[in-house]
Design a protein around this motif. Sequence first.
Motif, PDB file in Angstrom:
ATOM      1  N   ALA A 131       0.836  -1.206   0.000  1.00 32.13           N
ATOM      2  CA  ALA A 131       0.000   0.000   0.000  1.00 32.13           C
ATOM      3  C   ALA A 131       0.871   1.256   0.000  1.00 32.13           C
ATOM      4  N   MET A 132       1.910   1.265   0.825  1.00 30.81           N
ATOM      5  CA  MET A 132       2.832   2.410   0.875  1.00 30.81           C
ATOM      6  C   MET A 132       3.532   2.562  -0.472  1.00 30.81           C
ATOM      7  N   GLU A 133       4.032   1.473  -1.000  1.00 31.41           N
ATOM      8  CA  GLU A 133       4.751   1.482  -2.273  1.00 31.41           C
ATOM      9  C   GLU A 133       3.868   2.028  -3.399  1.00 31.41           C
ATOM     10  N   ARG A 183      10.115  10.762   0.179  1.00 26.91           N
ATOM     11  CA  ARG A 183      10.097  10.894   1.650  1.00 26.91           C
ATOM     12  C   ARG A 183       8.873  11.696   2.105  1.00 26.91           C
ATOM     13  N   ARG A 184       8.547  12.753   1.375  1.00 29.65           N
ATOM     14  CA  ARG A 184       7.349  13.534   1.715  1.00 29.65           C
ATOM     15  C   ARG A 184       6.094  12.668   1.598  1.00 29.65           C
ATOM     16  N   LEU A 185       6.025  11.877   0.543  1.00 31.81           N
ATOM     17  CA  LEU A 185       4.864  10.998   0.343  1.00 31.81           C
ATOM     18  C   LEU A 185       4.788   9.936   1.437  1.00 31.81           C
ATOM     19  N   GLU A 186       5.917   9.369   1.826  1.00 32.44           N
ATOM     20  CA  GLU A 186       5.942   8.384   2.906  1.00 32.44           C
ATOM     21  C   GLU A 186       5.428   8.996   4.204  1.00 32.44           C
ATOM     22  N   ARG A 187       5.881  10.213   4.507  1.00 30.06           N
ATOM     23  CA  ARG A 187       5.414  10.888   5.730  1.00 30.06           C
ATOM     24  C   ARG A 187       3.907  11.131   5.682  1.00 30.06           C
ATOM     25  N   GLN A 188       3.402  11.474   4.513  1.00 33.66           N
ATOM     26  CA  GLN A 188       1.961  11.704   4.360  1.00 33.66           C
ATOM     27  C   GLN A 188       1.171  10.421   4.650  1.00 33.66           C
ATOM     28  N   TRP A 213      -1.884   6.819   8.526  1.00 34.67           N
ATOM     29  CA  TRP A 213      -1.910   5.602   9.331  1.00 34.67           C
ATOM     30  C   TRP A 213      -1.950   5.946  10.827  1.00 34.67           C
ATOM     31  N   THR A 214      -1.238   6.993  11.204  1.00 32.95           N
ATOM     32  CA  THR A 214      -1.237   7.424  12.605  1.00 32.95           C
ATOM     33  C   THR A 214      -2.616   7.909  13.012  1.00 32.95           C
ATOM     34  N   GLN A 215      -3.294   8.628  12.125  1.00 37.62           N
ATOM     35  CA  GLN A 215      -4.665   9.064  12.426  1.00 37.62           C
ATOM     36  C   GLN A 215      -5.585   7.861  12.619  1.00 37.62           C
ATOM     37  N   HIS A 216      -5.355   6.822  11.840  1.00 40.87           N
ATOM     38  CA  HIS A 216      -6.199   5.633  11.922  1.00 40.87           C
ATOM     39  C   HIS A 216      -5.880   4.790  13.160  1.00 40.87           C
ATOM     40  N   GLY A 219      -3.603   5.649  15.803  1.00 46.44           N
ATOM     41  CA  GLY A 219      -3.223   6.368  17.012  1.00 46.44           C
ATOM     42  C   GLY A 219      -1.710   6.386  17.148  1.00 46.44           C
ATOM     43  N   ALA A 220      -1.214   7.467  17.726  1.00 46.47           N
ATOM     44  CA  ALA A 220       0.237   7.672  17.833  1.00 46.47           C
ATOM     45  C   ALA A 220       0.908   6.585  18.669  1.00 46.47           C
ATOM     46  N   ARG A 221       0.261   6.167  19.746  1.00 42.91           N
ATOM     47  CA  ARG A 221       0.874   5.156  20.614  1.00 42.91           C
ATOM     48  C   ARG A 221       1.044   3.829  19.885  1.00 42.91           C
ATOM     49  N   ASP A 222       0.019   3.402  19.157  1.00 46.26           N
ATOM     50  CA  ASP A 222       0.128   2.130  18.431  1.00 46.26           C
ATOM     51  C   ASP A 222       1.159   2.211  17.310  1.00 46.26           C
ATOM     52  N   VAL A 223       1.241   3.340  16.622  1.00 50.02           N
ATOM     53  CA  VAL A 223       2.248   3.487  15.562  1.00 50.02           C
ATOM     54  C   VAL A 223       3.650   3.452  16.167  1.00 50.02           C
TER      55      VAL A 223
END
Length: 147
Positions: free
Chosen positions: A20-22, A110-115, A120-123, A125-129
């Motif tokens: 999915a990331m790729e 790198r910008r796209l990966e961060r996006q 994924w973090t929104q989905h 949560g920061a702790r789980d990521v």
Amino acid sequence: MPEAIDQPSVGVLCFIAHRAMETRVMEGLADAGFDDVTLAQSRVFQRIAPAGSRITDLAEQARVTKQTAVFLVNQLERVGYVERVADPTDARARLVRVAGRGQAAVAAARRLERQVEEEWTQHLGARDVATLTRILARLREVTDPYA
């Protein structure tokens, strides 16, 4: 009677997330004007070390033949993503190094990966990521011979 499979294996789950990331990064790169790099080329390109890499190392890490790596590097060189330079440790050898257009593509990737990671973090949560990242980094210690 075979056992029912409720959930894919950890490896398959990691692969699904990777794919999915790729896909998102490759689509985003094409939209950003880097539409002349293929997925096969990117798998060799992303393994180039900061100081450059030998073709044999790229082939091994990308799990392709040396001939395939040469072919892919030739294509990347033709459109300005990589360049070949003298190996400072062996006058007979050459290194493949990221060139100007390649550096711009890496920055965009790198910008796209961060996006994607932000989504994924929104989905999750920061702790789980953070936990997932820590666990996968530990797993890399025993799965990535090139780390």
